[in-house]
Design an enzyme around this catalytic site. Structure first.
Site, PDB file in Angstrom:
ATOM      1  CB  VAL A  65      -0.953  -0.011   1.209  1.00 44.64           C
ATOM      2  CG1 VAL A  65      -1.691   1.325   1.330  1.00 44.64           C
ATOM      3  CG2 VAL A  65      -1.946  -1.149   1.087  1.00 44.64           C
ATOM      4  CB  ALA A  66       3.985   2.116   1.802  1.00 45.31           C
TER       5      ALA A  66
ATOM      6  CG  ASP B  18     -12.432  23.594 -42.295  1.00 44.72           C
ATOM      7  OD1 ASP B  18     -12.202  23.263 -43.466  1.00 44.72           O
ATOM      8  OD2 ASP B  18     -13.414  24.274 -41.954  1.00 44.72           O
TER       9      ASP B  18
ATOM     10  CG  ASP C 166     -16.579  24.636 -40.020  1.00 51.34           C
ATOM     11  OD1 ASP C 166     -16.336  23.699 -40.805  1.00 51.34           O
ATOM     12  OD2 ASP C 166     -16.564  25.832 -40.376  1.00 51.34           O
TER      13      ASP C 166
ATOM     14  CG  ASP D 286     -14.730  19.180 -40.980  1.00 54.32           C
ATOM     15  OD1 ASP D 286     -13.989  18.819 -41.904  1.00 54.32           O
ATOM     16  OD2 ASP D 286     -15.224  20.311 -40.894  1.00 54.32           O
TER      17      ASP D 286
ATOM     18  CD  GLU E  73       6.677   6.584   2.168  1.00 54.86           C
ATOM     19  OE1 GLU E  73       5.792   5.705   2.117  1.00 54.86           O
ATOM     20  OE2 GLU E  73       6.453   7.782   1.913  1.00 54.86           O
TER      21      GLU E  73
END
Length: 819
Positions: free
Chosen positions: A285-286, A332, A562, A566, A631
């Site tokens: 977990v650490a 475009d 647009d 497209d 750790e």
């Protein structure tokens, strides 16, 4: 077809009410009974659009990350082993991350809905010999539709009559100017942009009138075919998602290896099975950087907020960073690189004032009060704007020299003329059509027209005569028009090139026009292959093929657009960018990012923002992993030499909260560096953590582990374990907090980066140092964390020792410079 053609509507007049029913002997159209039968057989005239995601789908999507799965596993194991504090803390982080992501994406969905202001269009069709108006969804093949300026075409239809008819097909084909239509048949296999005998669903009638017989509805139209292409594409996993998934897989393997190694060591030394399991799970977990998902989400959310201030609406969080990885932008032309409005660029002739006066006198369009917007044909609006700059007002022309007769523009004659009350006839049209009718036509006009056209300009000839007949005219000159580049687009394209990002222009315009604009914008430089940078006359299928081709070459592709044509390419690209002002609803649905100002320069701004976010995420991830590795190495080293564990699970959780999560949140908010756009983009296959980063993580983690292990041994754990753990615990906390200052840059010293450019980090470190000291002043806290009593000088010693890692890192930066 019998009966006279419908009169052309005057652009300056108030639009008339719907035309009265035609006599039954003109055009009968379908009977209502036959239309009902065909509607049942062919289905409603509708495009199948994607459904918006429900809030639950958006929420559940936040839990798809492998890192979230890893954290949920750690949370579950902690709960089963009775480590409720660990389980609650990890679970809270997962929930917080999910809520932040959900709120941002749901907010974007709602903002997108607000852009959809289109109402269901209606159509005028002939039924039983009468013109009726009905919802376009009820139009069926065989219906005869009536068209006039301002209508939206309700279905694909073949023209039966056309009177000066033109339609705007930009959303479908990318053409930047209206397309002239005629009832004259063209080849069935002609390109879409050249089918002048057909009108298409979703396009708009800009001028003229017509009748057309519906040939296809719904998903069988050209618009429907694009919808089918859209369905054949799939969402692409972003580079950030791919890189984080690789890091997660590495961490999963590391966690498994740690569990196995610690368990084997414990069993070999004869420890109980339960004790061994608890220790190994605590270490696993650490090893997991619990704060990483929240850090990534917050980094992206901050980017979203900054992008919103720069006219970009982000629909998906990861899209912000993806732009930072982009190596190719397929864009475009019309409205994105250009202004989206026609403009007179050049006037050729002896008297430009006379040319523009004649051009304005031969117009049906009308400018608005601001002299910019208006109604009518875009070409005529451009002529009127150019004339206005010379003091020529159309309103004065109409008042002082009212029109007597009008011959409207027609795709067959390719010219228009207006006879005024003073007897002057003003004519404009194609040069090849006007020259035979002019007494002053010269070869130089032909050469000038060719030269203007070679630069991508649309050329219009202007002439004047006396009397109603279009003969014996005087050719006044030529007008060259184009949709001009946005002023900021030129600088944006140059900035993208300097950043190592290719700009590829894809348009429905002709190759000549496209290449001219490409050269003006700087997209196409001397010596470059136009086929690589410019794609003209591109259909929806062509755009999709171009995007896939770049992706197959290993590039990270952004696509802008647009029009409906497209949308498939936007969905296929790593990031799709839609236009918010001129973009269609289908395009916005397919996009990851919506530009509210339709501006290419905003994309370059987003690239810089994306690179800054990636850089911040990576340095934050390195900072987190250094602490986790330190750790792990500390606990493993103690196990290997037979010492008690220097830290208990709750102390590990406190370290991850105080020294990882809080400083990480501040690091990820670091301001963007000014030189981000002066270097090439990351290679698409570059991992988030390469050899250099892993080497740094291991070396600095080992440094911290050796420092804390030395303090632990010096404090004599055999004599007073709680005191030794307290000293080791504080030393590690202070070391990781102070190391955050060095983590801001791997090359620049902390004072060079600017201490006050990230006040949040400075405040968090000071607050956390004070909080760590408070733990020793409160007996309940000491008891909860298993801390022995510490004298003030010992706490000061731990703080002083915490300066060792950050000092080593800062000195190493200076040493590398001296080399």
């Amino acid at each position: 077809m019998n009966g006279p053609p419908a009169p052309m509507p005057r652009a300056e007049s108030v639009r008339a009410l719907p035309a009265p029913p035609r006599p039954a002997n003109t055009v009968l159209g379908l009977s209502q009974a036959e239309a009902t039968r065909r509607l049942a057989g062919h289905g409603r005239n509708e495009i199948q659009r994607e459904k918006t995601r429900s809030p639950w789908v958006v929420l559940l999507g936040q839990f798809r990350s492998p890192m979230i799965a890893l954290l949920l596993g750690a949370c579950g194991v902690s709960a089963l082993l009775g480590e409720s504090a660990d389980a609650i803390a990890i679970g809270a982080i997962v929930v917080l991350n999910a809520l932040i992501g959900f709120l941002q994406e749901y907010k974007a969905e709602q903002a997108l809905l607000a852009l959809r202001s289109m109402t269901a269009p209606r159509a005028r069709v002939m039924r039983d010999g009468y013109a009726v108006q009905l919802p376009s969804a009820e139009v069926v093949p065989g219906d005869v539709v009536l068209l006039e300026a301002g209508d939206v075409v309700a279905a694909d239809a073949r023209l039966l009559e056309a009177h000066a008819l033109a339609t705007n097909e930009a959303a479908l084909t990318g053409e930047s100017v209206p397309v002239d239509k005629a009832a004259r048949a063209v080849a069935a296999d002609a390109p879409l942009a050249q089918r002048s005998d057909t009108v298409f669903l979703g396009t708009a009638v800009t001028r003229g009138t017509g009748l057309a017989e519906v040939t296809a509805t719904g998903m069988h139209t050209e618009l429907g075919k694009i919808a089918h292409l859209l369905a054949s594409t799939s969402d692409t996993e972003t580079p950030l998602e791919q890189r984080l998934a690789k890091v997660t897989r590495t961490l999963l393997l590391a966690c498994l290896a740690i569990v196995v190694l610690v368990a084997a060591l414990g069993l070999w030394r004869g420890h109980g099975a339960l004790t061994v399991l608890l220790s190994s799970i605590s270490l696993a977990v650490a090893a997991v950087p619990e704060g990483l998902p929240a850090v990534v989400t917050i980094a992206l959310a901050l980017g979203v907020r900054r992008m919103a201030a720069r006219h970009a609406l982000v629909r998906r969080l990861q899209a912000v960073e993806t732009l930072g990885s982009t190596t190719v932008v397929c864009t475009d032309k019309t409205g994105t690189l250009t202004t989206g409005t026609m403009e007179v660029r050049e006037v050729w002739g002896d008297n430009s004032h006379a040319i523009l006066f004649a051009a304005a006198a031969c117009c049906d369009a009308s400018l608005g009060p601001d002299g910019k917007e208006g109604t009518g044909d875009p070409t005529e609006l451009a002529l009127l704007r150019a004339a206005l700059t010379r003091g020529i007002h159309r309103e004065e022309l109409e008042r002082d020299r009212p029109r007597v007769a009008v011959r409207p523009f027609d795709s067959e004659t390719k010219r228009m003329s207006i006879l005024r009350a003073d007897g002057a006839l003003y004519v404009k049209g194609a040069l090849e059509v006007l020259m035979p009718r002019c007494r002053t036509a010269t070869l130089s006009a032909s050469r000038a027209a060719h030269e203007l056209a070679s630069r991508g300009l649309r050329v219009l000839a202007v002439a004047r005569g006396e009397g109603p007949e279009e003969e014996n005219l005087e050719l006044l000159g030529l007008v060259g028009m184009a949709d001009p580049p946005r002023p900021e687009a030129v600088a944006a394209v140059a900035a993208a090139r300097a950043a190592g990002v290719r700009t590829v222009m894809i348009t429905g315009d002709s190759a000549e026009t496209a290449q001219a604009i490409g050269r003006e914008l700087g997209i196409l430089q001397p010596g470059e292959d136009p086929a690589e940078r410019i794609h003209a006359r591109a259909t929806a299928a062509d755009k999709l093929r171009i995007v896939r081709s770049w992706k197959e070459r290993g590039e990270v592709v952004a696509m802008t657009g647009d029009g409906v044509n497209d949308a498939p390419a936007l969905r296929e690209a790593h990031i799709g960018i839609a236009m918010g002002r001129t973009g269609t609803e289908v395009t916005r649905e397919a996009a990851d990012l919506v530009l509210t100002d339709d501006n290419f320069a905003t994309i370059v701004t987003a690239i810089r923002e994306g690179r800054a976010i990636y850089e911040n995420i990576r340095k934050t991830l390195v900072y987190l992993l250094v602490g986790n590795v330190g750790e792990l190495l500390l606990m493993l080293a103690a196990s290997l030499v037979g010492l008690p564990l220097p830290l208990v699970p709750l102390q590990l959780l406190w370290i991850n909260l105080v020294t990882d999560s809080l400083p990480a949140l501040a690091l990820v908010m670091d301001p963007a560096r000014s030189e981000l756009l002066s270097r090439p983009p990351r290679k698409p296959d570059e991992p988030m953590l390469g050899r250099a980063q892993w080497r740094y993580i291991l070396m600095v983690g080992a440094l911290e582990a050796l420092l804390v292990l030395g303090v632990f041994i010096w404090a004599d754990p055999a004599g007073n374990l709680d005191r030794a753990r307290a000293l080791a615990f504080s030393t590690l906390v202070f070391a990781e907090l102070l190391r955050a200052f060095a983590a801001r840059s791997t090359t620049r010293l902390y004072w060079e980066v600017g201490p006050l450019t990230n006040r949040l980090l400075l405040g968090i470190v000071v607050f956390s140092v004070v909080l760590q000291g408070v733990l020793y002043l409160l007996p309940p806290a000491r008891e909860l964390f298993g801390l022995g009593a510490m004298r003030p000088w010992e706490l000061g010693l731990a703080f002083a020792l915490g300066f060792i890692p950050v000092t080593v890192l800062e000195v190493s930066k200076q040493v590398r410079r001296w080399r």
